[in-house]
Design an enzyme around this catalytic site. Sequence first.
Site, short mmCIF file in Angstrom:
data_model
loop_
_atom_site.label_atom_id
_atom_site.label_comp_id
_atom_site.label_asym_id
_atom_site.label_seq_id
_atom_site.Cartn_x
_atom_site.Cartn_y
_atom_site.Cartn_z
N ASP A 23 4.62 -125.34 6.58
CA ASP A 23 3.97 -126.63 6.82
C ASP A 23 4.23 -127.15 8.23
O ASP A 23 4.22 -128.36 8.46
CB ASP A 23 4.41 -127.65 5.76
CG ASP A 23 5.92 -127.88 5.75
OD1 ASP A 23 6.64 -127.21 6.52
OD2 ASP A 23 6.38 -128.73 4.98
N GLU A 64 7.87 -136.64 11.42
CA GLU A 64 6.42 -136.85 11.35
C GLU A 64 6.08 -138.24 10.80
O GLU A 64 6.78 -138.77 9.96
CB GLU A 64 5.79 -135.80 10.42
CG GLU A 64 6.01 -134.40 10.90
CD GLU A 64 5.74 -133.33 9.84
OE1 GLU A 64 5.24 -132.27 10.21
OE2 GLU A 64 6.04 -133.57 8.65
#
Length: 352
Positions: free
Chosen positions: A235, A64
């Site tokens: 998450d 990410e």
Amino acid sequence: MKTPSALAMVPFVSVDHMMKLVHSIGLERVLSDLATYIEQDFLRWDLFDKTPRVASHSAEGVIELMPTSDGEVYGFKYVNGHPKNTRDGLQTVTAFGLLANVSNGYPVLLSEMTILTALRTAAMSALAAKHLAPKGATTMAMIGNGAQCEFQATAFKAVCGIDTVRLFDVDAAATKKAARNLADSGLKVISCTSPEEAVAGATIITTCTADKQYATILTDNMVGSGVHINAIGGDCPGKTELHKDILLRSEIFVEYPPQTRIEGEIQQLAPDHPVTELWQVFSGQTKGRKSDRQITLFDSVGFAVEDFSALRYVRDQLTHSGLFLELDMLADPDDPRDLFGMVRRAAPAVAA
Ligand code: NAD
């Protein structure tokens, strides 16, 4: 050959520097300072560019990028999440990050962020709990005793004043490791053999497990009224830790709803299920905990502004700590348009 000018040199904080920085300041002080920096930035929430992080998913994990800017400084973090990595002796989460001047785009800091992510995640959790947990909470259950665990426990001691942590992990070796690391922390450490045993008597429950799929770490019957839940491990899309019924009984607090709706526990709920943004609680616009019996839930996914705050903190320590290297990271020709000439002049002399 021209030596790089000061402007072209970028301070780099290595893993070794980060560890030395933590020891020179003191772990609890660093965690408290980071909570302060994060709160300061959440209090100027409107200034920040905000976007859900850019995620590249694979069967094994996720990579990410987490960018943001306050208009003067730009920052981003690169971070991965690979739950199976520990089997190969690798970290589940590794990271590095950068700050740059918005005015000219030049980087002003490059830093390791594997340790810094653990620190900032713990500081953010404790900061949320300071506003949401029942007053006088002294005991936290810590489910998932991996890399983040001891940072979380220490932050809750430093920021919220807990004195007891009840550990549980499906891998007894992880619990043993955490108990050993926390032995001289000043916390009373109780190792448990089931999640039910861990949550008994705890007013704060932290879930911090890693699994690339929907998991049920806490079931509804394990959560009594008045508890604060700090759910960190869910998450990613398809990666959650709490049974949906717990969410339906809780008042849910989030960092940035557009990202949490994709990645957090609330991906199990309707897209319009009401949630409260933490910056509104920190600023006093909204009340956090409203009653002793309420279940409050921080559905943590980790947001770019927290990393920005953490990098801002590290940058503020550079001058007095001296804990950095200078990286020759930016090309710096005398004539900015003569980049080619600079490369040409750097050619090794040809032997006659
Ligand atoms: P880790 O792999 O080091 O530790 C995870 C631990 O969870 C392991 O010890 C594992 O045995 C344990 N576990 C797995 N399933 C369990 C279960 N059912 N019950 C009890 N324990 C179980 O990972 P880590 O670095 O500590 O990270 C933990 C999680 O937190 C990851 O999912 C990571 O993505 C997430 N994380 C979130 C944030 C955030 O800001 N919200 C930041 C960092 C990490």
